[in-house]
Scaffold this active site. Sequence first.
Site, PDB file in Angstrom:
ATOM      1  N   PRO A  11      42.763  49.457  34.403  1.00 54.66           N
ATOM      2  CA  PRO A  11      42.421  51.033  34.360  1.00 54.66           C
ATOM      3  C   PRO A  11      43.469  51.993  34.520  1.00 54.66           C
ATOM      4  O   PRO A  11      44.302  51.648  35.289  1.00 54.66           O
ATOM      5  CB  PRO A  11      41.494  51.097  35.249  1.00 54.66           C
ATOM      6  CG  PRO A  11      41.427  49.928  36.218  1.00 54.66           C
ATOM      7  CD  PRO A  11      42.168  48.698  35.460  1.00 54.66           C
ATOM      8  N   ASN A  12      43.550  52.859  33.536  1.00 51.92           N
ATOM      9  CA  ASN A  12      44.532  54.005  33.675  1.00 51.92           C
ATOM     10  C   ASN A  12      45.963  53.713  32.877  1.00 51.92           C
ATOM     11  O   ASN A  12      46.760  54.487  32.837  1.00 51.92           O
ATOM     12  CB  ASN A  12      44.497  54.708  34.903  1.00 51.92           C
ATOM     13  CG  ASN A  12      43.391  55.069  35.426  1.00 51.92           C
ATOM     14  OD1 ASN A  12      42.750  56.122  34.941  1.00 51.92           O
ATOM     15  ND2 ASN A  12      42.859  54.730  36.822  1.00 51.92           N
ATOM     16  N   ARG A  19      51.839  60.328  32.230  1.00 52.51           N
ATOM     17  CA  ARG A  19      51.516  60.863  33.697  1.00 52.51           C
ATOM     18  C   ARG A  19      52.359  60.273  34.759  1.00 52.51           C
ATOM     19  O   ARG A  19      52.656  59.022  34.562  1.00 52.51           O
ATOM     20  CB  ARG A  19      50.036  61.149  34.255  1.00 52.51           C
ATOM     21  CG  ARG A  19      49.054  61.515  33.043  1.00 52.51           C
ATOM     22  CD  ARG A  19      49.267  63.042  33.576  1.00 52.51           C
ATOM     23  NE  ARG A  19      47.971  63.721  32.802  1.00 52.51           N
ATOM     24  CZ  ARG A  19      48.156  64.245  31.514  1.00 52.51           C
ATOM     25  NH1 ARG A  19      49.326  63.937  30.794  1.00 52.51           N
ATOM     26  NH2 ARG A  19      46.929  64.824  30.797  1.00 52.51           N
ATOM     27  N   TYR A  24      55.816  55.455  37.394  1.00 51.39           N
ATOM     28  CA  TYR A  24      55.616  54.380  36.311  1.00 51.39           C
ATOM     29  C   TYR A  24      56.585  54.521  35.280  1.00 51.39           C
ATOM     30  O   TYR A  24      56.525  53.691  34.040  1.00 51.39           O
ATOM     31  CB  TYR A  24      54.280  54.348  35.753  1.00 51.39           C
ATOM     32  CG  TYR A  24      53.197  54.145  36.797  1.00 51.39           C
ATOM     33  CD1 TYR A  24      53.099  53.018  37.413  1.00 51.39           C
ATOM     34  CD2 TYR A  24      52.189  55.192  37.286  1.00 51.39           C
ATOM     35  CE1 TYR A  24      52.171  52.555  38.459  1.00 51.39           C
ATOM     36  CE2 TYR A  24      51.338  54.812  38.396  1.00 51.39           C
ATOM     37  CZ  TYR A  24      51.446  53.862  38.706  1.00 51.39           C
ATOM     38  OH  TYR A  24      50.420  53.324  39.915  1.00 51.39           O
ATOM     39  N   ASN A  75      48.466  42.761  34.011  1.00 48.57           N
ATOM     40  CA  ASN A  75      48.273  43.973  35.154  1.00 48.57           C
ATOM     41  C   ASN A  75      47.074  44.624  35.243  1.00 48.57           C
ATOM     42  O   ASN A  75      46.510  45.093  34.634  1.00 48.57           O
ATOM     43  CB  ASN A  75      49.233  44.915  34.480  1.00 48.57           C
ATOM     44  CG  ASN A  75      49.478  46.120  35.666  1.00 48.57           C
ATOM     45  OD1 ASN A  75      48.867  46.119  36.544  1.00 48.57           O
ATOM     46  ND2 ASN A  75      50.516  46.864  35.434  1.00 48.57           N
ATOM     47  N   ALA A  78      44.324  49.036  39.243  1.00 52.17           N
ATOM     48  CA  ALA A  78      43.621  49.174  40.745  1.00 52.17           C
ATOM     49  C   ALA A  78      42.529  48.046  40.948  1.00 52.17           C
ATOM     50  O   ALA A  78      42.348  47.720  42.145  1.00 52.17           O
ATOM     51  CB  ALA A  78      42.934  50.607  40.781  1.00 52.17           C
ATOM     52  N   GLU A  99      50.879  37.717  37.329  1.00 53.02           N
ATOM     53  CA  GLU A  99      50.396  39.000  37.438  1.00 53.02           C
ATOM     54  C   GLU A  99      51.646  39.930  37.464  1.00 53.02           C
ATOM     55  O   GLU A  99      52.712  39.623  37.931  1.00 53.02           O
ATOM     56  CB  GLU A  99      49.850  38.978  38.894  1.00 53.02           C
ATOM     57  CG  GLU A  99      49.615  40.097  39.616  1.00 53.02           C
ATOM     58  CD  GLU A  99      48.854  40.044  41.058  1.00 53.02           C
ATOM     59  OE1 GLU A  99      48.776  38.964  41.430  1.00 53.02           O
ATOM     60  OE2 GLU A  99      48.777  40.988  41.658  1.00 53.02           O
ATOM     61  N   HIS A 101      53.071  44.122  38.120  1.00 59.77           N
ATOM     62  CA  HIS A 101      52.836  45.310  38.713  1.00 59.77           C
ATOM     63  C   HIS A 101      54.200  46.163  38.215  1.00 59.77           C
ATOM     64  O   HIS A 101      55.366  45.823  38.394  1.00 59.77           O
ATOM     65  CB  HIS A 101      52.632  45.477  39.988  1.00 59.77           C
ATOM     66  CG  HIS A 101      51.347  44.849  40.371  1.00 59.77           C
ATOM     67  ND1 HIS A 101      50.228  45.396  39.987  1.00 59.77           N
ATOM     68  CD2 HIS A 101      51.132  43.628  41.049  1.00 59.77           C
ATOM     69  CE1 HIS A 101      49.029  44.548  40.369  1.00 59.77           C
ATOM     70  NE2 HIS A 101      49.710  43.508  40.855  1.00 59.77           N
ATOM     71  N   ARG A 108      54.457  50.619  48.482  1.00 59.84           N
ATOM     72  CA  ARG A 108      53.494  51.727  48.321  1.00 59.84           C
ATOM     73  C   ARG A 108      52.395  51.639  49.546  1.00 59.84           C
ATOM     74  O   ARG A 108      52.635  51.000  50.552  1.00 59.84           O
ATOM     75  CB  ARG A 108      53.115  51.879  47.020  1.00 59.84           C
ATOM     76  CG  ARG A 108      54.139  52.203  45.953  1.00 59.84           C
ATOM     77  CD  ARG A 108      53.521  52.199  44.703  1.00 59.84           C
ATOM     78  NE  ARG A 108      52.513  53.124  44.387  1.00 59.84           N
ATOM     79  CZ  ARG A 108      51.719  53.242  43.395  1.00 59.84           C
ATOM     80  NH1 ARG A 108      51.887  52.511  42.204  1.00 59.84           N
ATOM     81  NH2 ARG A 108      51.281  54.500  43.276  1.00 59.84           N
TER      82      ARG A 108
HETATM   83  O1  CA2 Z   1      52.339  49.295  39.696  1.00 59.76           O
HETATM   84  C1  CA2 Z   1      51.460  48.772  38.858  1.00 59.76           C
HETATM   85  O2  CA2 Z   1      51.445  48.357  37.698  1.00 59.76           O
HETATM   86  C2  CA2 Z   1      49.874  48.937  39.349  1.00 59.76           C
HETATM   87  O3  CA2 Z   1      49.291  47.928  38.934  1.00 59.76           O
HETATM   88  C3  CA2 Z   1      49.428  50.393  38.668  1.00 59.76           C
HETATM   89  C4  CA2 Z   1      48.074  50.888  39.109  1.00 59.76           C
HETATM   90  C5  CA2 Z   1      47.813  50.718  40.716  1.00 59.76           C
HETATM   91  O4  CA2 Z   1      46.470  50.979  41.098  1.00 59.76           O
HETATM   92  C6  CA2 Z   1      48.369  49.360  41.297  1.00 59.76           C
HETATM   93  O5  CA2 Z   1      48.360  49.466  42.459  1.00 59.76           O
HETATM   94  C7  CA2 Z   1      49.849  48.958  40.788  1.00 59.76           C
HETATM   95  C8  CA2 Z   1      47.652  52.068  38.657  1.00 59.76           C
HETATM   96  C9  CA2 Z   1      47.738  52.180  37.055  1.00 59.76           C
HETATM   97  C10 CA2 Z   1      47.685  53.535  36.513  1.00 59.76           C
HETATM   98  O6  CA2 Z   1      48.570  53.879  35.629  1.00 59.76           O
HETATM   99  C11 CA2 Z   1      48.891  55.163  35.354  1.00 59.76           C
HETATM  100  C12 CA2 Z   1      50.001  55.102  34.602  1.00 59.76           C
HETATM  101  C13 CA2 Z   1      50.516  56.376  34.331  1.00 59.76           C
HETATM  102  C14 CA2 Z   1      49.910  57.638  34.648  1.00 59.76           C
HETATM  103  C15 CA2 Z   1      48.934  57.492  35.504  1.00 59.76           C
HETATM  104  C16 CA2 Z   1      48.507  56.228  35.973  1.00 59.76           C
END
Ligand code: CA2
Length: 152
Positions: A11-12, A19, A24, A75, A78, A99, A101, A108
């Site tokens: 997700p996201n 964003r 990221y 990946n 969340a 996996e 990230h 974090r």
């Molecule tokens: O660091 C990572 O790749 C995460 O898997 C990203 C997840 C986060 O919940 C994990 O703890 C770590 C969040 C993905 C959200 O992706 C976005 C990317 C750009 C802007 C907003 C959200």
Amino acid sequence: MSRLVYVLNGPNLNLLGKRQPHIYGHTTLADVEAECRALAGELGLEIRFHQSNREYELIDWIHEARETAGGIVINPAAFTHTSVAILDALNTFDGPVIEVHISNVHKREEFRHHSFVSLRADGVMAGCGTQGYSLALRRVGWLIDEKARQDG
Ligand code: CA2
């Protein structure tokens, strides 16, 4: 073993590069897909690249991978920190699982330090930015080759 690798995103991650670039980076998910496709070509792998905001879709792709694929790069975003269902699905898959990230989850918030998926993953990339996908794909390719060497 099949040279097909599923690259799955939770997700996201469709917002990647659009964003929160301080966390990221500026690379979009379409850029990541293009990099993975180029590398897969070099490594003689085929990839299926997917992203979903829905847990069940990720689970369905893992089930599909059971039938067709030699490895999974995932990946789970969340869902990493919440999903026993994704862990259970990955536990039904026989090939290598890496996996990924993008951020260093260990630098974090504490709730990001625990991963259900790590209980199954053969390797974990964290904090290498979007390069982590290429590194993970190389590792999966290497593990598929190693298995073929052992079986052959
Ligand atoms: O660091 C990572 O790749 C995460 O898997 C990203 C997840 C986060 O919940 C994990 O703890 C770590 C969040 C993905 C959200 O992706 C976005 C990317 C750009 C802007 C907003 C959200």
